[in-house]
Design a protein around this motif. Structure first.
Motif, PDB file in Angstrom:
ATOM      1  N   LYS A  84     -10.798  48.259  40.266  1.00 53.27           N
ATOM      2  CA  LYS A  84      -9.729  46.830  41.039  1.00 53.27           C
ATOM      3  C   LYS A  84     -10.880  46.636  41.960  1.00 53.27           C
ATOM      4  N   PHE A  85     -11.528  47.011  42.736  1.00 62.08           N
ATOM      5  CA  PHE A  85     -12.217  46.697  44.731  1.00 62.08           C
ATOM      6  C   PHE A  85     -13.275  46.578  43.706  1.00 62.08           C
ATOM      7  N   PHE A  88     -12.350  42.511  42.111  1.00 58.98           N
ATOM      8  CA  PHE A  88     -12.087  41.677  43.429  1.00 58.98           C
ATOM      9  C   PHE A  88     -13.708  41.128  44.323  1.00 58.98           C
ATOM     10  N   ARG A  91     -15.390  39.205  41.938  1.00 57.25           N
ATOM     11  CA  ARG A  91     -14.859  37.470  42.362  1.00 57.25           C
ATOM     12  C   ARG A  91     -15.415  36.931  43.310  1.00 57.25           C
ATOM     13  N   GLU A  92     -15.930  37.724  44.236  1.00 55.55           N
ATOM     14  CA  GLU A  92     -16.277  36.545  45.178  1.00 55.55           C
ATOM     15  C   GLU A  92     -17.410  36.440  45.065  1.00 55.55           C
TER      16      GLU A  92
ATOM     17  N   LYS B  84      -8.648  38.555  53.539  1.00 54.64           N
ATOM     18  CA  LYS B  84      -8.223  38.824  52.039  1.00 54.64           C
ATOM     19  C   LYS B  84      -8.772  40.017  51.668  1.00 54.64           C
ATOM     20  N   PHE B  85      -9.541  40.751  52.078  1.00 53.96           N
ATOM     21  CA  PHE B  85     -10.302  42.142  52.117  1.00 53.96           C
ATOM     22  C   PHE B  85      -9.448  43.020  52.620  1.00 53.96           C
ATOM     23  N   ASN B  87      -5.836  42.505  53.278  1.00 54.52           N
ATOM     24  CA  ASN B  87      -5.112  42.911  52.509  1.00 54.52           C
ATOM     25  C   ASN B  87      -5.175  43.513  51.308  1.00 54.52           C
ATOM     26  N   PHE B  88      -5.722  43.078  50.395  1.00 56.76           N
ATOM     27  CA  PHE B  88      -6.108  43.262  49.115  1.00 56.76           C
ATOM     28  C   PHE B  88      -6.429  45.393  49.674  1.00 56.76           C
ATOM     29  N   ILE B  89      -7.236  45.863  50.895  1.00 51.99           N
ATOM     30  CA  ILE B  89      -6.573  47.124  50.906  1.00 51.99           C
ATOM     31  C   ILE B  89      -5.608  47.575  51.348  1.00 51.99           C
ATOM     32  N   ARG B  91      -2.477  45.924  49.951  1.00 54.33           N
ATOM     33  CA  ARG B  91      -1.877  46.453  48.759  1.00 54.33           C
ATOM     34  C   ARG B  91      -1.860  47.490  48.604  1.00 54.33           C
ATOM     35  N   GLU B  92      -2.736  47.862  48.468  1.00 58.19           N
ATOM     36  CA  GLU B  92      -2.846  49.677  47.872  1.00 58.19           C
ATOM     37  C   GLU B  92      -2.401  50.952  48.573  1.00 58.19           C
TER      38      GLU B  92
END
Lengths: 131, 131
Positions: A84-85, A88, A91-92, B84-85, B87-89, B91-92
């Motif tokens: 997933k990482f 992510f 996408r960037e 964003k990164f 926030n991604f972390i 969420r995990e």
């Protein structure tokens, strides 16, 4: 007697401070690693565009995912999260390539990229390999 | 004469290989940094749960975001991406806390966590700080 829970709580607060200091150090490392990774993928994007190399490389991408999952597994990190990482990040990378293609380099995507390179990058902006 | 483009292309392919090697090294570093970060946040989650510390800390989170944006800016990385990164972390991290709460530790979220800690973590699973 009544001081014991307070002492335990004070120790917990201290330990929390230590853990937060570690998290802050790790986050700084992550940010700098990410910055360096985007420097590399920016170079890859320009290189492929300038030399007419295939934008996507499914074999390379498959290998990257398998390797990252294996490394995650060894580090006791959920391999699904590692994948997933990577997605992510990819996408960037794609967003950066699109910005290059629009000639809107700006930060991290190479301000001042020569126009021919930007035009070439545009022709290659289907590159979704994320390298 | 006609060999020149081939030579340039060969050099580009070599350079591509070098960049990919750098990207692979960086990805390995990222995976290991992430694994270590989750070890820390797991400890934070348990510590907070065991000692009745507030699960969320908005001031800390605000500070983390501001610091990460500043670090990103200095590293020429898009600060919005850095946020964003994070926030991604986060969420995990929340997903991990929820897994602890369900007593379904498994990998990276501490298999074998004592039941009382898991129950305490459940009471604190509104923790969205991501630390």
């Amino acid at each position: 007697m009544s001081a014991a829970p307070d002492t335990a709580r004070a120790a917990a607060v201290r330990r929390l401070g230590q853990l937060r200091a570690s998290i802050d150090n790790i986050d700084a490392a992550l940010v700098h690693m990410l910055a360096e990774r985007f420097r590399c993928t920016q170079d890859v994007g320009l290189l492929k565009a300038e030399h007419g190399l295939p934008p996507a490389d499914p074999a390379r991408e498959k290998e990257q995912i398998a390797r990252l999952r294996r490394l995650a597994d060894e580090a006791n990190l959920d391999p699904d999260f590692a994948e997933k990482f990577l997605n992510f990040i990819i996408r960037e990378v794609i967003r950066h390539h699109e910005m290059i293609a629009r000639g809107n380099g700006g930060r991290t995507v190479g301000a001042g990229i020569a126009e021919p390179a930007a035009a070439a990058a545009e022709r290659h902006n289907e590159d979704q390999s994320g390298e």
